[in-house]
Design a protein around this motif. Structure first.
Motif, PDB file in Angstrom:
ATOM      1  N   TYR A 151      -1.954  -1.666  10.950  1.00  0.00           N
ATOM      2  CA  TYR A 151      -2.851  -1.488   9.587  1.00  0.00           C
ATOM      3  C   TYR A 151      -4.074  -2.125  10.026  1.00  0.00           C
ATOM      4  O   TYR A 151      -4.201  -3.272  10.568  1.00  0.00           O
ATOM      5  N   THR A 152      -5.264  -1.786   9.211  1.00  0.00           N
ATOM      6  CA  THR A 152      -6.554  -2.707   9.251  1.00  0.00           C
ATOM      7  C   THR A 152      -6.275  -3.877   8.334  1.00  0.00           C
ATOM      8  O   THR A 152      -6.912  -4.894   8.161  1.00  0.00           O
ATOM      9  N   GLN A 153      -5.323  -3.834   7.299  1.00  0.00           N
ATOM     10  CA  GLN A 153      -5.031  -4.957   6.406  1.00  0.00           C
ATOM     11  C   GLN A 153      -4.059  -5.785   7.081  1.00  0.00           C
ATOM     12  O   GLN A 153      -3.147  -5.510   7.588  1.00  0.00           O
ATOM     13  N   SER A 154      -4.647  -7.170   7.017  1.00  0.00           N
ATOM     14  CA  SER A 154      -4.036  -8.142   7.943  1.00  0.00           C
ATOM     15  C   SER A 154      -2.658  -8.743   7.157  1.00  0.00           C
ATOM     16  O   SER A 154      -1.723  -9.126   7.792  1.00  0.00           O
ATOM     17  N   ILE A 155      -2.594  -8.664   5.914  1.00  0.00           N
ATOM     18  CA  ILE A 155      -1.660  -9.235   4.717  1.00  0.00           C
ATOM     19  C   ILE A 155      -1.543  -8.228   3.724  1.00  0.00           C
ATOM     20  O   ILE A 155      -2.324  -7.889   3.029  1.00  0.00           O
ATOM     21  N   PHE A 156      -0.105  -8.018   3.703  1.00  0.00           N
ATOM     22  CA  PHE A 156       0.218  -7.295   2.390  1.00  0.00           C
ATOM     23  C   PHE A 156       1.574  -7.710   1.909  1.00  0.00           C
ATOM     24  O   PHE A 156       2.633  -8.017   2.844  1.00  0.00           O
ATOM     25  N   VAL A 157       1.667  -7.674   0.578  1.00  0.00           N
ATOM     26  CA  VAL A 157       2.675  -8.085  -0.208  1.00  0.00           C
ATOM     27  C   VAL A 157       3.625  -7.044  -0.977  1.00  0.00           C
ATOM     28  O   VAL A 157       3.000  -6.343  -1.368  1.00  0.00           O
ATOM     29  N   VAL A 158       4.944  -7.088  -0.615  1.00  0.00           N
ATOM     30  CA  VAL A 158       5.856  -5.993  -1.271  1.00  0.00           C
ATOM     31  C   VAL A 158       6.909  -6.742  -1.720  1.00  0.00           C
ATOM     32  O   VAL A 158       7.832  -7.410  -0.900  1.00  0.00           O
ATOM     33  N   ASP A 159       7.337  -6.306  -3.062  1.00  0.00           N
ATOM     34  CA  ASP A 159       8.353  -7.130  -3.655  1.00  0.00           C
ATOM     35  C   ASP A 159       8.172  -8.533  -3.619  1.00  0.00           C
ATOM     36  O   ASP A 159       7.168  -8.941  -3.822  1.00  0.00           O
ATOM     37  N   SER A 160       9.055  -9.294  -3.016  1.00  0.00           N
ATOM     38  CA  SER A 160       9.176 -10.602  -2.797  1.00  0.00           C
ATOM     39  C   SER A 160       9.080 -11.000  -1.294  1.00  0.00           C
ATOM     40  O   SER A 160       9.329 -12.052  -0.963  1.00  0.00           O
ATOM     41  N   ALA A 161       8.354  -9.932  -0.540  1.00  0.00           N
ATOM     42  CA  ALA A 161       8.162 -10.432   0.759  1.00  0.00           C
ATOM     43  C   ALA A 161       6.532 -10.027   1.133  1.00  0.00           C
ATOM     44  O   ALA A 161       5.948  -9.193   0.564  1.00  0.00           O
ATOM     45  N   VAL A 162       6.255 -10.871   2.063  1.00  0.00           N
ATOM     46  CA  VAL A 162       4.693 -10.904   2.539  1.00  0.00           C
ATOM     47  C   VAL A 162       4.621 -10.746   4.030  1.00  0.00           C
ATOM     48  O   VAL A 162       5.496 -11.309   4.609  1.00  0.00           O
ATOM     49  N   ALA A 214      -3.401 -17.087   0.586  1.00  0.00           N
ATOM     50  CA  ALA A 214      -3.639 -17.394  -0.718  1.00  0.00           C
ATOM     51  C   ALA A 214      -4.069 -16.303  -1.442  1.00  0.00           C
ATOM     52  O   ALA A 214      -3.737 -16.069  -2.673  1.00  0.00           O
ATOM     53  N   GLU A 215      -5.051 -15.486  -1.044  1.00  0.00           N
ATOM     54  CA  GLU A 215      -5.949 -14.548  -1.717  1.00  0.00           C
ATOM     55  C   GLU A 215      -4.898 -13.338  -1.998  1.00  0.00           C
ATOM     56  O   GLU A 215      -4.836 -12.830  -3.101  1.00  0.00           O
ATOM     57  N   ALA A 216      -4.140 -13.189  -0.911  1.00  0.00           N
ATOM     58  CA  ALA A 216      -3.106 -11.890  -0.975  1.00  0.00           C
ATOM     59  C   ALA A 216      -2.130 -12.016  -2.082  1.00  0.00           C
ATOM     60  O   ALA A 216      -1.913 -11.211  -3.045  1.00  0.00           O
ATOM     61  N   ILE A 217      -1.641 -13.296  -2.335  1.00  0.00           N
ATOM     62  CA  ILE A 217      -0.468 -13.738  -3.396  1.00  0.00           C
ATOM     63  C   ILE A 217      -1.287 -13.657  -4.494  1.00  0.00           C
ATOM     64  O   ILE A 217      -0.766 -13.215  -5.731  1.00  0.00           O
ATOM     65  N   ILE A 218      -2.422 -14.173  -4.702  1.00  0.00           N
ATOM     66  CA  ILE A 218      -3.208 -14.227  -5.850  1.00  0.00           C
ATOM     67  C   ILE A 218      -3.438 -12.959  -6.632  1.00  0.00           C
ATOM     68  O   ILE A 218      -3.167 -12.741  -7.717  1.00  0.00           O
ATOM     69  N   ARG A 219      -4.091 -12.141  -5.793  1.00  0.00           N
ATOM     70  CA  ARG A 219      -4.396 -10.775  -6.140  1.00  0.00           C
ATOM     71  C   ARG A 219      -3.029  -9.976  -6.681  1.00  0.00           C
ATOM     72  O   ARG A 219      -3.026  -9.138  -7.562  1.00  0.00           O
ATOM     73  N   THR A 220      -1.858 -10.152  -5.754  1.00  0.00           N
ATOM     74  CA  THR A 220      -0.873  -9.562  -6.218  1.00  0.00           C
ATOM     75  C   THR A 220      -0.122 -10.065  -7.596  1.00  0.00           C
ATOM     76  O   THR A 220       0.206  -9.203  -8.347  1.00  0.00           O
ATOM     77  N   SER A 221      -0.043 -11.401  -7.705  1.00  0.00           N
ATOM     78  CA  SER A 221       0.461 -11.907  -8.956  1.00  0.00           C
ATOM     79  C   SER A 221      -0.438 -11.724 -10.293  1.00  0.00           C
ATOM     80  O   SER A 221       0.207 -11.802 -11.136  1.00  0.00           O
ATOM     81  N   TYR A 222      -1.767 -11.622  -9.934  1.00  0.00           N
ATOM     82  CA  TYR A 222      -2.661 -11.815 -11.002  1.00  0.00           C
ATOM     83  C   TYR A 222      -3.477 -10.560 -10.746  1.00  0.00           C
ATOM     84  O   TYR A 222      -4.891 -10.750 -10.445  1.00  0.00           O
TER      85      TYR A 222
END
Length: 269
Positions: free
Chosen positions: A78-89, A125-133
């Motif tokens: 995918y074009t997205q470099s990092i994605f978070v799903v449940d407790s995995a990134v 950091a941005e991926a975790i922040i946007r997913t958590s908040y």
């Protein structure tokens, strides 16, 4: 690893996990074309392990409500470099092979310059922040000001947990960052003068904060995501005026949806 693979296959719609499906996934051209380059570039990942360890430590301290995921490195289709799903990134290493990587040649400069190893902690950091908040406005039609403030909060949080400066957090080149700093007052005047600040028009908001070569609603000369830059300036002004405010409080709608936000921030470029 099996559960992580199972979730990845579910996301990618590759069906159940079994030897043949894993072989088929690995043999896809979008995966195979990057394999040698990824194995060569990331043969040693000690640097990333150390930087991510420090990143997660700062997140635990500054953003206690964020969930620290387990990291799995992949070659991403995918074009997205990092994605978070449940407790995995899932970290797509094929997105960090350097500006000179031949398969990036067709990418515009504002995309290609960010495809370097040094961006991994920032993007993580941005991926975790946007997913958590996530952005959760109180209105079905949020205003540009609310979204800009949220984007500014994300930029500030990335700065603090990834230990980077504003330019690195926002991902600007030297020239683009200098343009924004030199024209900050004019950008604000345009946003206010054209009545964009309290607009709920999704096209205007997308133009202000969306990824792109320019921010056309500001100026053809303006770098992309100028609204995000101004949003961070607003957040910095707010933090200077409200020193007891925690980093985590910036992700509450009581902050970015506050009708008194402008007066509380005292932003005056």
């Amino acid at each position: 690893m099996y559960k992580a693979t199972e979730k990845l296959f579910e996301i990618c719609d590759y069906g159940p996990v079994y030897p043949l499906s894993i072989f088929d996934y690995a043999d896809k051209s979008s995966i195979r074309e990057h394999r040698d380059a990824v194995e060569k570039e990331f043969a040693d990942m000690d640097r990333e392990k150390k930087s991510l360890g420090k990143l997660f430590s700062r997140i635990r301290r500054l953003l206690p409500g964020a969930e620290i995921p387990v990291v799995f490195t992949i070659i991403s289709p995918y074009t997205q470099s990092i994605f978070v799903v449940d407790s995995a990134v899932y970290l797509g290493l094929n997105h960090y092979l350097g500006t000179d990587y031949p398969l990036y040649e067709s990418f515009p400069d504002y995309v290609r310059r960010l495809k370097v190893r040094g961006r991994i902690p920032v993007d993580m950091a941005e991926a975790i922040i946007r997913t958590s908040y996530p952005f959760r406005p109180t209105s079905d039609y949020p205003q540009a000001l609310s979204r800009m403030a949220y984007e500014g909060a994300v930029a500030e949080a990335v700065m603090q947990v990834a230990d980077v400066n504003e330019q690195e957090s926002l991902g600007y080149s030297d020239d683009d960052y200098s343009w924004l700093r030199d024209n900050e007052h004019d950008i604000w005047d345009i946003i206010v003068g054209k009545k964009m600040l309290f607009s709920s028009d999704t096209d205007i908001i997308r133009s202000l904060i969306g990824v792109g070569p320019t921010t056309n609603v500001i100026s053809p000369s303006s770098p992309g995501r100028a609204g995000r830059y101004v949003g961070h300036r607003l957040v910095q002004s707010y933090l200077d005026a409200n020193r007891s405010a925690s980093l985590e409080s910036l992700f509450s709608h009581e902050f970015y949806d506050n009708p008194s936000l402008l007066s509380l921030a005292g932003y005056n470029p």
